[in-house]
Design a protein around this motif. Structure first.
Motif, PDB file in Angstrom:
ATOM      1  N   LEU B  23       0.840  -1.198   0.000  1.00 16.49           N
ATOM      2  CA  LEU B  23       0.000   0.000   0.000  1.00 16.49           C
ATOM      3  C   LEU B  23       0.880   1.256   0.000  1.00 16.49           C
ATOM      4  O   LEU B  23       0.667   2.180  -0.794  1.00 16.49           O
ATOM      5  N   GLU B  24       1.867   1.285   0.884  1.00 14.85           N
ATOM      6  CA  GLU B  24       2.703   2.478   1.003  1.00 14.85           C
ATOM      7  C   GLU B  24       3.509   2.721  -0.274  1.00 14.85           C
ATOM      8  O   GLU B  24       3.703   3.864  -0.688  1.00 14.85           O
ATOM      9  N   TYR B  25       3.937   1.633  -0.918  1.00 11.61           N
ATOM     10  CA  TYR B  25       4.689   1.775  -2.157  1.00 11.61           C
ATOM     11  C   TYR B  25       3.831   2.435  -3.236  1.00 11.61           C
ATOM     12  O   TYR B  25       4.247   3.389  -3.902  1.00 11.61           O
ATOM     13  N   MET B  26       2.603   1.940  -3.395  1.00 15.61           N
ATOM     14  CA  MET B  26       1.728   2.493  -4.437  1.00 15.61           C
ATOM     15  C   MET B  26       1.277   3.911  -4.087  1.00 15.61           C
ATOM     16  O   MET B  26       1.183   4.776  -4.963  1.00 15.61           O
ATOM     17  N   LEU B  27       1.006   4.167  -2.798  1.00 10.56           N
ATOM     18  CA  LEU B  27       0.622   5.529  -2.392  1.00 10.56           C
ATOM     19  C   LEU B  27       1.770   6.516  -2.632  1.00 10.56           C
ATOM     20  O   LEU B  27       1.543   7.659  -3.021  1.00 10.56           O
ATOM     21  N   GLY B  28       2.991   6.059  -2.397  1.00  8.76           N
ATOM     22  CA  GLY B  28       4.160   6.907  -2.639  1.00  8.76           C
ATOM     23  C   GLY B  28       4.253   7.297  -4.098  1.00  8.76           C
ATOM     24  O   GLY B  28       4.535   8.457  -4.438  1.00  8.76           O
ATOM     25  N   TYR B  29       3.979   6.343  -4.974  1.00  6.62           N
ATOM     26  CA  TYR B  29       4.007   6.622  -6.418  1.00  6.62           C
ATOM     27  C   TYR B  29       2.957   7.679  -6.773  1.00  6.62           C
ATOM     28  O   TYR B  29       3.227   8.633  -7.504  1.00  6.62           O
ATOM     29  N   ILE B  30       1.756   7.517  -6.224  1.00  3.82           N
ATOM     30  CA  ILE B  30       0.664   8.468  -6.515  1.00  3.82           C
ATOM     31  C   ILE B  30       0.978   9.846  -5.935  1.00  3.82           C
ATOM     32  O   ILE B  30       0.788  10.880  -6.586  1.00  3.82           O
ATOM     33  N   ALA B  31       1.496   9.876  -4.694  1.00  2.66           N
ATOM     34  CA  ALA B  31       1.782  11.165  -4.025  1.00  2.66           C
ATOM     35  C   ALA B  31       2.781  11.991  -4.825  1.00  2.66           C
ATOM     36  O   ALA B  31       2.636  13.203  -4.960  1.00  2.66           O
ATOM     37  N   GLU B  32       3.773  11.323  -5.394  1.00  3.00           N
ATOM     38  CA  GLU B  32       4.806  12.053  -6.132  1.00  3.00           C
ATOM     39  C   GLU B  32       4.302  12.600  -7.451  1.00  3.00           C
ATOM     40  O   GLU B  32       4.901  13.507  -8.029  1.00  3.00           O
ATOM     41  N   ARG B  33       3.184  12.029  -7.941  1.00  2.00           N
ATOM     42  CA  ARG B  33       2.713  12.417  -9.278  1.00  2.00           C
ATOM     43  C   ARG B  33       1.356  13.122  -9.272  1.00  2.00           C
ATOM     44  O   ARG B  33       0.800  13.407 -10.329  1.00  2.00           O
ATOM     45  N   THR B  34       0.809  13.366  -8.083  1.00  2.00           N
ATOM     46  CA  THR B  34      -0.474  14.066  -8.020  1.00  2.00           C
ATOM     47  C   THR B  34      -0.296  15.485  -8.552  1.00  2.00           C
ATOM     48  O   THR B  34       0.584  16.213  -8.093  1.00  2.00           O
ATOM     49  N   PRO B  35      -1.132  15.905  -9.530  1.00  2.00           N
ATOM     50  CA  PRO B  35      -0.967  17.240 -10.123  1.00  2.00           C
ATOM     51  C   PRO B  35      -1.106  18.345  -9.077  1.00  2.00           C
ATOM     52  O   PRO B  35      -1.823  18.189  -8.079  1.00  2.00           O
ATOM     53  N   ALA B  36      -0.454  19.479  -9.337  1.00  2.00           N
ATOM     54  CA  ALA B  36      -0.410  20.579  -8.368  1.00  2.00           C
ATOM     55  C   ALA B  36      -1.790  21.160  -8.082  1.00  2.00           C
ATOM     56  O   ALA B  36      -2.022  21.694  -7.003  1.00  2.00           O
ATOM     57  N   HIS B  37      -2.717  21.067  -9.046  1.00  2.00           N
ATOM     58  CA  HIS B  37      -4.020  21.709  -8.862  1.00  2.00           C
ATOM     59  C   HIS B  37      -4.986  20.855  -8.022  1.00  2.00           C
ATOM     60  O   HIS B  37      -6.117  21.252  -7.773  1.00  2.00           O
TER      61      HIS B  37
END
Lengths: 114, 175
Positions: B23-37
């Motif tokens: 879970l933490e691995y996949m959330l980390g991937y999403i967190a780094e790529r979540t758009p600024a807006h």
């Protein structure tokens, strides 16, 4: 997994000592909670402040234990929830069936007024 | 989804011990790529509960083989897809010819529906129940996995791929 940390005439404060509550330990969690209800015959104030991760299996076990408590004319009250776990509980509307407080002292005050 | 979408594949071995680290691995991937807006707190909360339930589903139903997760993210969408080779969802064979929308579960808190978009493709939907109908606490259901994903996603579908004998759960969050 669950340890009693305080007890009053109407309640028992029980601390959940695990950080991850999921499919692998939900059966044991429910068994310990039901055993606590049988043993003390009091309202359980369940302190979840150590919990960081929960899944639907844990929430199912919690509901099942609450059903047992209600059948015994008792209750399970939740305290110390992380924001995201509280949000998850609200998402599926379990905040309509569980009484939720921020701190054990707040819950104790409320329970003593029941 | 735009062609510039970022994509990752993660294979989960269906062991409960690795649920949190996966879970933490996949959330980390999403967190780094979540758009600024986008509000990151909202997206990460929804992603966390969705991925947790998909992982739990893998442990319960996917059998011995691994479960594959595909995550795609661009400026407009986050798509999480889970693919496994376990048995097909029981709903696949329960389509009613006259009615394409079936109530899967209901209690005074929530109702959950399956909507057939084709024989092997189902979209899930949920509605809030009426607390006025609350007769007994015994009515409250104890299975929340599909409901949690349905409520957290903008679209949640299930496909049974006959050719590859695969279950495909697809979850979409719009930014």
């Amino acid at each position: 997994m669950i340890q009693v940390s305080n007890e009053g005439p109407k309640f028992v404060v029980a601390d959940v000592t695990i950080t991850e509550a999921n499919l692998s330990n939900s059966d044991q969690f429910k068994a310990e909670l039901v055993s606590l209800l049988d043993q003390h015959k009091k309202i359980i104030i369940l302190d979840l402040q150590e919990l960081k991760y929960v899944d639907s299996a844990f929430l199912g076990a919690l509901v099942s234990a609450l059903k047992y408590a209600i059948s015994q004319k008792l209750d399970i009250v939740l305290v110390g929830l992380r924001n995201d776990i509280r949000d998850l509980i609200k998402l599926i509307r379990l905040d309509k069936v569980f009484k939720i407080y921020n701190y054990p002292e707040e819950a104790q005050f409320a329970v003593n007024k029941f | 989804m735009q062609s510039s979408a970022e994509k990752m594949v993660f294979n989960f071995d269906n062991s409960a011990e690795k649920l949190v680290s996966s879970l933490e691995y996949m959330l980390g991937y999403i967190a780094e790529r979540t758009p600024a807006h986008v509000d990151p707190e909202d997206i990460l909360f929804r992603s966390k509960v969705i991925i947790t339930e998909l992982l739990t589903n893998g442990i319960k139903h996917a059998g011995k083989d691994h479960t594959r997760f595909d995550i795609e993210i661009d400026n407009e969408l986050l798509v999480i897809r889970k693919t496994d080779s376990g048995s097909p969802l029981y709903l696949v064979n329960s389509r009613q010819t006259a009615e394409d929308k079936k109530l899967i579960s209901a209690d005074p808190l929530n109702s959950l529906f399956a909507i057939w978009e084709s024989d092997n493709h189902i979209r899930f939907a949920s509605e809030e129940g009426s607390l006025d109908d609350f007769l007994s606490f015994e009515q409250v259901m104890e299975h929340f996995g599909i409901l949690i994903i349905t409520r957290s996603a903008d679209e949640f579908t299930y496909t049974w791929d006959k050719e590859t004998s695969s279950n495909i759960f697809r979850v979409q969050i719009k930014f």
